[in-house]
Design a protein around this motif. Structure first.
Motif, PDB file in Angstrom:
ATOM      1  N   THR A 115      88.114  61.212  -6.637  1.00  0.00           N
ATOM      2  CA  THR A 115      88.583  62.594  -6.742  1.00  0.00           C
ATOM      3  C   THR A 115      89.508  62.808  -7.950  1.00  0.00           C
ATOM      4  O   THR A 115      90.123  63.861  -8.068  1.00  0.00           O
ATOM      5  CB  THR A 115      89.339  63.010  -5.475  1.00  0.00           C
ATOM      6  OG1 THR A 115      90.445  62.124  -5.261  1.00  0.00           O
ATOM      7  CG2 THR A 115      88.422  62.992  -4.262  1.00  0.00           C
ATOM      8  N   ASN A 116      89.622  61.804  -8.829  1.00  0.00           N
ATOM      9  CA  ASN A 116      90.462  61.926 -10.017  1.00  0.00           C
ATOM     10  C   ASN A 116      91.944  62.039  -9.644  1.00  0.00           C
ATOM     11  O   ASN A 116      92.727  62.664 -10.347  1.00  0.00           O
ATOM     12  CB  ASN A 116      90.047  63.131 -10.869  1.00  0.00           C
ATOM     13  CG  ASN A 116      90.542  63.035 -12.306  1.00  0.00           C
ATOM     14  OD1 ASN A 116      91.340  63.856 -12.763  1.00  0.00           O
ATOM     15  ND2 ASN A 116      90.084  62.047 -13.031  1.00  0.00           N
ATOM     16  N   THR A 117      92.325  61.439  -8.510  1.00  0.00           N
ATOM     17  CA  THR A 117      93.707  61.504  -8.046  1.00  0.00           C
ATOM     18  C   THR A 117      94.482  60.242  -8.400  1.00  0.00           C
ATOM     19  O   THR A 117      95.589  60.299  -8.936  1.00  0.00           O
ATOM     20  CB  THR A 117      93.751  61.707  -6.521  1.00  0.00           C
ATOM     21  OG1 THR A 117      92.940  62.815  -6.164  1.00  0.00           O
ATOM     22  CG2 THR A 117      95.171  61.936  -6.048  1.00  0.00           C
ATOM     23  N   ASN A 118      93.897  59.095  -8.080  1.00  0.00           N
ATOM     24  CA  ASN A 118      94.525  57.796  -8.336  1.00  0.00           C
ATOM     25  C   ASN A 118      95.865  57.639  -7.631  1.00  0.00           C
ATOM     26  O   ASN A 118      96.811  57.065  -8.182  1.00  0.00           O
ATOM     27  CB  ASN A 118      94.671  57.539  -9.835  1.00  0.00           C
ATOM     28  CG  ASN A 118      93.336  57.324 -10.525  1.00  0.00           C
ATOM     29  OD1 ASN A 118      92.322  57.860 -10.096  1.00  0.00           O
ATOM     30  ND2 ASN A 118      93.328  56.560 -11.594  1.00  0.00           N
ATOM     31  N   TRP A 119      95.971  58.189  -6.430  1.00  0.00           N
ATOM     32  CA  TRP A 119      97.099  57.848  -5.566  1.00  0.00           C
ATOM     33  C   TRP A 119      96.978  56.358  -5.260  1.00  0.00           C
ATOM     34  O   TRP A 119      95.913  55.862  -4.928  1.00  0.00           O
ATOM     35  CB  TRP A 119      97.039  58.671  -4.281  1.00  0.00           C
ATOM     36  CG  TRP A 119      98.046  58.262  -3.260  1.00  0.00           C
ATOM     37  CD1 TRP A 119      97.930  57.255  -2.349  1.00  0.00           C
ATOM     38  CD2 TRP A 119      99.335  58.845  -3.038  1.00  0.00           C
ATOM     39  NE1 TRP A 119      99.045  57.174  -1.573  1.00  0.00           N
ATOM     40  CE2 TRP A 119      99.943  58.129  -1.977  1.00  0.00           C
ATOM     41  CE3 TRP A 119     100.039  59.891  -3.635  1.00  0.00           C
ATOM     42  CZ2 TRP A 119     101.209  58.437  -1.504  1.00  0.00           C
ATOM     43  CZ3 TRP A 119     101.298  60.203  -3.161  1.00  0.00           C
ATOM     44  CH2 TRP A 119     101.873  59.491  -2.112  1.00  0.00           C
ATOM     45  N   GLN A 120      98.084  55.626  -5.384  1.00  0.00           N
ATOM     46  CA  GLN A 120      98.041  54.182  -5.192  1.00  0.00           C
ATOM     47  C   GLN A 120      98.996  53.760  -4.069  1.00  0.00           C
ATOM     48  O   GLN A 120     100.203  53.776  -4.250  1.00  0.00           O
ATOM     49  CB  GLN A 120      98.401  53.457  -6.488  1.00  0.00           C
ATOM     50  CG  GLN A 120      97.355  53.662  -7.584  1.00  0.00           C
ATOM     51  CD  GLN A 120      97.740  52.970  -8.878  1.00  0.00           C
ATOM     52  OE1 GLN A 120      98.590  53.443  -9.614  1.00  0.00           O
ATOM     53  NE2 GLN A 120      97.105  51.843  -9.162  1.00  0.00           N
ATOM     54  N   ASN A 241     102.236  48.435 -10.658  1.00  0.00           N
ATOM     55  CA  ASN A 241     102.885  49.347  -9.722  1.00  0.00           C
ATOM     56  C   ASN A 241     103.897  50.242 -10.438  1.00  0.00           C
ATOM     57  O   ASN A 241     104.073  51.402 -10.073  1.00  0.00           O
ATOM     58  CB  ASN A 241     103.577  48.553  -8.612  1.00  0.00           C
ATOM     59  CG  ASN A 241     104.123  49.437  -7.521  1.00  0.00           C
ATOM     60  OD1 ASN A 241     103.442  50.329  -7.037  1.00  0.00           O
ATOM     61  ND2 ASN A 241     105.360  49.214  -7.129  1.00  0.00           N
ATOM     62  N   ALA A 242     104.559  49.722 -11.459  1.00  0.00           N
ATOM     63  CA  ALA A 242     105.551  50.505 -12.202  1.00  0.00           C
ATOM     64  C   ALA A 242     104.913  51.512 -13.148  1.00  0.00           C
ATOM     65  O   ALA A 242     105.619  52.307 -13.775  1.00  0.00           O
ATOM     66  CB  ALA A 242     106.480  49.576 -12.980  1.00  0.00           C
ATOM     67  N   ASN A 471      96.919  64.753  -8.092  1.00  0.00           N
ATOM     68  CA  ASN A 471      97.854  64.264  -9.101  1.00  0.00           C
ATOM     69  C   ASN A 471      98.017  62.756  -9.007  1.00  0.00           C
ATOM     70  O   ASN A 471      97.723  62.040  -9.950  1.00  0.00           O
ATOM     71  CB  ASN A 471      99.202  64.984  -8.945  1.00  0.00           C
ATOM     72  CG  ASN A 471     100.207  64.565  -9.985  1.00  0.00           C
ATOM     73  OD1 ASN A 471     101.009  63.655  -9.759  1.00  0.00           O
ATOM     74  ND2 ASN A 471     100.179  65.213 -11.143  1.00  0.00           N
ATOM     75  N   GLY A 472      98.513  62.269  -7.892  1.00  0.00           N
ATOM     76  CA  GLY A 472      98.607  60.832  -7.682  1.00  0.00           C
ATOM     77  C   GLY A 472      99.987  60.237  -7.835  1.00  0.00           C
ATOM     78  O   GLY A 472     100.214  59.101  -7.419  1.00  0.00           O
ATOM     79  N   SER A 473     100.944  60.962  -8.443  1.00  0.00           N
ATOM     80  CA  SER A 473     102.303  60.447  -8.511  1.00  0.00           C
ATOM     81  C   SER A 473     102.951  60.565  -7.139  1.00  0.00           C
ATOM     82  O   SER A 473     102.437  61.250  -6.257  1.00  0.00           O
ATOM     83  CB  SER A 473     103.125  61.204  -9.558  1.00  0.00           C
ATOM     84  OG  SER A 473     103.262  62.566  -9.207  1.00  0.00           O
ATOM     85  N   ALA A 474     104.101  59.909  -6.967  1.00  0.00           N
ATOM     86  CA  ALA A 474     104.715  59.894  -5.642  1.00  0.00           C
ATOM     87  C   ALA A 474     106.227  59.837  -5.745  1.00  0.00           C
ATOM     88  O   ALA A 474     106.773  59.395  -6.747  1.00  0.00           O
ATOM     89  CB  ALA A 474     104.222  58.698  -4.832  1.00  0.00           C
ATOM     90  N   PHE A 475     106.893  60.326  -4.710  1.00  0.00           N
ATOM     91  CA  PHE A 475     108.302  60.012  -4.502  1.00  0.00           C
ATOM     92  C   PHE A 475     108.294  58.628  -3.848  1.00  0.00           C
ATOM     93  O   PHE A 475     107.846  58.476  -2.725  1.00  0.00           O
ATOM     94  CB  PHE A 475     108.953  61.047  -3.575  1.00  0.00           C
ATOM     95  CG  PHE A 475     109.695  62.124  -4.297  1.00  0.00           C
ATOM     96  CD1 PHE A 475     109.207  62.635  -5.484  1.00  0.00           C
ATOM     97  CD2 PHE A 475     110.889  62.633  -3.819  1.00  0.00           C
ATOM     98  CE1 PHE A 475     109.877  63.634  -6.168  1.00  0.00           C
ATOM     99  CE2 PHE A 475     111.576  63.626  -4.487  1.00  0.00           C
ATOM    100  CZ  PHE A 475     111.067  64.136  -5.671  1.00  0.00           C
ATOM    101  N   GLY A 476     108.780  57.638  -4.557  1.00  0.00           N
ATOM    102  CA  GLY A 476     108.559  56.249  -4.172  1.00  0.00           C
ATOM    103  C   GLY A 476     109.155  55.837  -2.851  1.00  0.00           C
ATOM    104  O   GLY A 476     108.894  54.739  -2.375  1.00  0.00           O
ATOM    105  N   GLY A 477     109.961  56.669  -2.214  1.00  0.00           N
ATOM    106  CA  GLY A 477     110.594  56.257  -0.975  1.00  0.00           C
ATOM    107  C   GLY A 477     109.694  56.307   0.242  1.00  0.00           C
ATOM    108  O   GLY A 477     110.076  55.835   1.314  1.00  0.00           O
ATOM    109  N   LEU A 478     108.496  56.874   0.109  1.00  0.00           N
ATOM    110  CA  LEU A 478     107.598  57.012   1.253  1.00  0.00           C
ATOM    111  C   LEU A 478     106.716  55.775   1.379  1.00  0.00           C
ATOM    112  O   LEU A 478     105.966  55.440   0.462  1.00  0.00           O
ATOM    113  CB  LEU A 478     106.732  58.262   1.091  1.00  0.00           C
ATOM    114  CG  LEU A 478     105.846  58.634   2.277  1.00  0.00           C
ATOM    115  CD1 LEU A 478     106.687  59.112   3.446  1.00  0.00           C
ATOM    116  CD2 LEU A 478     104.850  59.717   1.865  1.00  0.00           C
ATOM    117  N   GLY A 479     106.783  55.071   2.497  1.00  0.00           N
ATOM    118  CA  GLY A 479     105.939  53.902   2.726  1.00  0.00           C
ATOM    119  C   GLY A 479     104.577  54.326   3.247  1.00  0.00           C
ATOM    120  O   GLY A 479     104.313  54.292   4.451  1.00  0.00           O
TER     121      GLY A 479
END
Length: 569
Positions: A115-120, A241-242, A471-479
């Protein structure tokens, strides 16, 4: 804040638009099957794809056939990638000896890249083999970007047609976009990135000895080739990951500038190509102006927010110190601000700083950009059809004010087109707010939140906005690497991509059959400052009405909580 920071924002956005212009002219020739300077090399290669597959490149498709072809291709891509990720432990090029991904993580990752998101929900250097990175993830970075551009090309042909039927041939568009646009740029810029220091090899790792005598294992792999297409195709999924804060993905200011330009240039170029194919160059320039004005305002807002000392810093007698928490110190606040705005506005998702550490207003602006739905300038292709939806709604609003049937780009906009445009626009809010509401009351989901209160709400909103907005970016605090989050985020990604594309293609199917009308005295001009302002107003009003209550409870409340620190010292 300083003049250098402001100049960096202006120059970066200016270069992205400036380079997008000739690229858009070239792309318009590719979309129209016109001669290009790459024809002597690529025409024979292109022909190899059509023969065995039985594709007749001269045969057009109606919107239903075009859409079904796109959906079938995406479904096949999903199953192929899912199999690669699940079976990577028995596939070649796995020097790290990684096991296959779990079913829910493979499901999430496969949908994410298709979907062109690349959520990781995983760390690339510790979960994906070289084969998975190259044959799976990098391939989908090309394929998903090309699919988005195909939809933009089909929509352009629909507005160009005069009582037509065909919106093009999906398979031809897919092959030509990949061969003539994505691959050449990726090869050239990939070599530049290698020269700037990005590794490109098939090693698992190299061992190093630190200055203190400790042993360190440094992950390696085919990094440069994936880095270029993840930025160019607004995919965003990093090898590490970074992401672009890692020195192997982004080693110096020169590479940082290139990555910023890459993730916006093709989106701006797609808008230029749309204008040339549809024969509406002036109107396309107006929409580019909308994108630039709003992107520039967002980057400026984030820059201001991130360069102001927080009340806690002032209370600690460190007045004047900027907010450097989570920033990449090699690049500074301005580069972090413009990268954040460009990656969230472009639906890319790559990061060179930690979005979790942004100030409430800085993070709130990034969140709002994603919620608007890939339009500033949006993902490759998706930015074009996303902003066209907003423009159609804008002419409808203008038509209501003056009592005329609205027209856009020479086509009458009637009830069917408005219903389809609203369906596409509303699916984003339904997915973002709906999934977030359920997650915030479900104990199984709440366990993944690292914080409570307004910041925790922002984490959840950002996750579903990022997924639905592809989009795929994240607020890194969510597990988020749990079965619940992997599954619901994957569904949100699917809805944000295909539940938006289908109404857009249906809109194209209605528009293509309509006569092309010449402008009259009663036609609203759609190329001047008035229309630019109208589109911006519709975007802000639509975004504000849907999302302001949630934003008020998240980043806005958190901002006032931050200011309250002053009163306690």
């Amino acid at each position: 804040m300083n003049i250098q920071g402001w100049a960096e924002i202006v120059v970066t956005i200016g270069l992205a638009v400036g380079l997008g212009w000739p690229l858009g002219v070239y792309m318009s020739r590719v979309w129209q099957n016109q001669p290009t300077w790459l024809d002597p090399v690529l025409r024979p290669v292109e022909a190899l794809f059509y023969g065995p597959s039985g594709v007749d490149k001269t045969k057009g498709q109606g919107w239903v056939a075009y859409t079904m072809s796109l959906l079938a291709f995406s479904a096949a891509s999903f199953f192929a990638l899912y199999a690669i990720l699940r079976l990577q432990n028995i596939l070649p090029l796995n020097p790290q000896g990684f096991a296959g991904m779990s079913p829910d993580l493979a499901f999430n990752t496969a949908i994410s890249f298709v979907t062109n998101t690349n959520w990781q929900s995983y760390s690339g250097e510790s979960a994906a083999s070289n084969f998975s990175q190259m044959a799976g993830l990098a391939v989908q970075n090309f394929a998903s970007a090309a699919a988005g551009l195909c939809v933009a090309a089909a929509l352009a042909r629909a507005f160009a047609a005069n009582r037509g039927e065909s919106v093009g041939n999906f398979w031809t568009d897919l092959v030509r976009t990949t061969l003539y646009v994505l691959l050449p740029i990726s090869i050239v810029v990939g070599l530049v990135l290698v020269a700037l220091g990005l590794p490109q090899n098939l090693l698992a790792h190299v061992d190093a000895t630190t200055m203190e005598g400790a042993k360190q294992s440094i992950a390696m792999g085919p990094i440069a080739s994936q880095e270029v297409i993840k930025q160019l195709g607004t995919n965003g999924g990093g090898f590490f990951n970074a992401n672009a804060a890692h020195p192997f993905e982004n080693p110096n200011p020169a590479s940082n500038l290139i990555l910023e330009i890459l993730m916006n240039t093709l989106a701006f170029g797609g808008m230029v190509a749309f204008g040339r194919v549809a024969g509406v160059a002036k109107e396309a320039r107006a929409l580019v102006a909308v994108m630039v004005v709003m992107l520039g305002a967002a980057a400026s807002g984030i820059y201001v927010a991130e360069t102001q000392p927080t009340p806690a810093v002032v209370a600690a007698h460190l007045s004047g110190a900027p907010n450097m928490e989570g920033k990449e110190l090699r690049f500074g606040e301005a580069a972090s601000a413009v990268f954040t705005a460009m990656t969230t506005g472009a639906s890319c998702g790559a990061i060179n700083n930690w979005h979790e550490s942004l100030t409430p207003l800085g993070g709130g602006i990034a969140l709002f950009l994603i919620k608007l739905g890939e339009i500033l300038p949006g993902g490759v292709g998706s930015g074009v059809y996303g902003i066209i939806v907003m423009a159609v709604l804008a002419v409808f609003v203008a038509g209501l004010m003056v009592g005329r049937t609205p027209e856009y780009l020479g086509k009458k906009i009637e009830a069917r087109e408005i219903k389809l445009a609203m369906l596409a626009a509303l699916i984003l809010g339904i997915s973002i707010l709906g999934f977030a509401a359920v997650a915030l009351v479900l104990p199984l989901a709440i366990k993944a939140m690292s914080t409570s209160g307004p910041h925790g709400l922002t984490e959840v909103l950002y996750a579903y906005a990022s997924a639905t907005g592809n989009n795929g970016s994240a607020f890194g605090g969510l597990g988020a690497n749990t079965p619940y989050w992997n599954t619901t985020l994957a569904i949100a990604m699917w809805l944000g991509r295909f539940a938006f594309i289908v109404p857009v293609m249906a809109l194209a199917g209605g528009v293509v059959s309509k006569p092309k009308l010449a402008p009259t005295a009663g036609t609203l001009p759609t190329h001047g400052p008035l229309f630019v302002g109208l589109v911006i107003g519709v975007i802000l009003i639509l975004g504000g009405l849907q999302y302001f209550p949630a934003l008020a409870l998240g980043p806005i409340v958190e901002h006032f909580q931050m200011l309250a620190v002053t009163a306690t010292h």
